[in-house]
Write an enzyme that holds these catalytic residues in place. Structure first.
Site, PDB file in Angstrom:
ATOM      1  N   HIS A  60       0.766  -1.085   0.038  1.00 19.33           N
ATOM      2  CA  HIS A  60       0.134  -0.109  -0.052  1.00 19.33           C
ATOM      3  C   HIS A  60       0.997   1.052   0.204  1.00 19.33           C
ATOM      4  CE1 HIS A  60      -0.002   2.359   3.945  1.00 19.33           C
ATOM      5  NE2 HIS A  60       0.171   1.290   4.314  1.00 19.33           N
ATOM      6  N   CYS A  61       0.292   2.367  -0.517  1.00 18.72           N
ATOM      7  CA  CYS A  61       1.160   3.697  -0.552  1.00 18.72           C
ATOM      8  C   CYS A  61      -0.086   4.675  -0.059  1.00 18.72           C
ATOM      9  CB  CYS A  61       1.637   3.984  -1.748  1.00 18.72           C
ATOM     10  SG  CYS A  61       0.504   4.166  -3.356  1.00 18.72           S
ATOM     11  N   GLY A  62       0.103   5.773  -0.477  1.00 14.45           N
ATOM     12  CA  GLY A  62      -0.950   6.906  -0.148  1.00 14.45           C
ATOM     13  C   GLY A  62      -2.116   6.670  -1.040  1.00 14.45           C
TER      14      GLY A  62
END
Length: 127
Positions: free
Chosen positions: A71-73
């Site tokens: 996951h990231c932003g």
């Protein structure tokens, strides 16, 4: 969960609810690919940090018994890293649709920062 075939491998895109359920059941390894600064400001408890800038698929844990979910932003960096992991032979691989933004929008618990003191603070899940 949405799936896509990439070079004969499976790229899975999971919702915040799916990731939360699997994380709670200890079925996944959640890897945050944001920067250390982003992680320190706010993150999902239990997520490991492997910034995209330093990503090396050869250093990932095996998926014996646990799926890897990135996951990231927003989901853009995590999808790119997931595709790199697939290119390195990982199959299947997953990422969080909408990233940390979707996690917060879904009202999931996370660690944040107390803006008054700069100290970490737990942000509970919204009902």
């Amino acid at each position: 969960m949405k799936t896509e075939t990439v070079d004969g491998s499976t790229l899975e895109t999971w919702s915040a609810d799916e990731v939360a359920k699997a994380l709670e059941a200890n079925e996944i390894v959640l890897i945050d690919v944001r920067t250390p600064q982003e992680y320190m400001f706010e993150h999902i408890p239990g997520a490991l940090l492997m910034p995209m800038a330093f990503f090396d698929a050869a250093k990932l844990p095996t998926q014996d018994g646990k799926r890897i979910v990135f996951h990231c932003g927003s989901g853009a960096r995590s999808e790119k890293v997931a595709r790199n992991a697939i290119s390195a032979g990982m199959d299947p691989i997953a990422h969080l649709d909408g990233g940390f933004g979707a996690w917060k929008a879904a009202g999931k618990a996370h660690m944040g920062t107390d803006m008054g003191t700069g100290a970490p603070k737990s942000v509970p899940a919204k009902s």
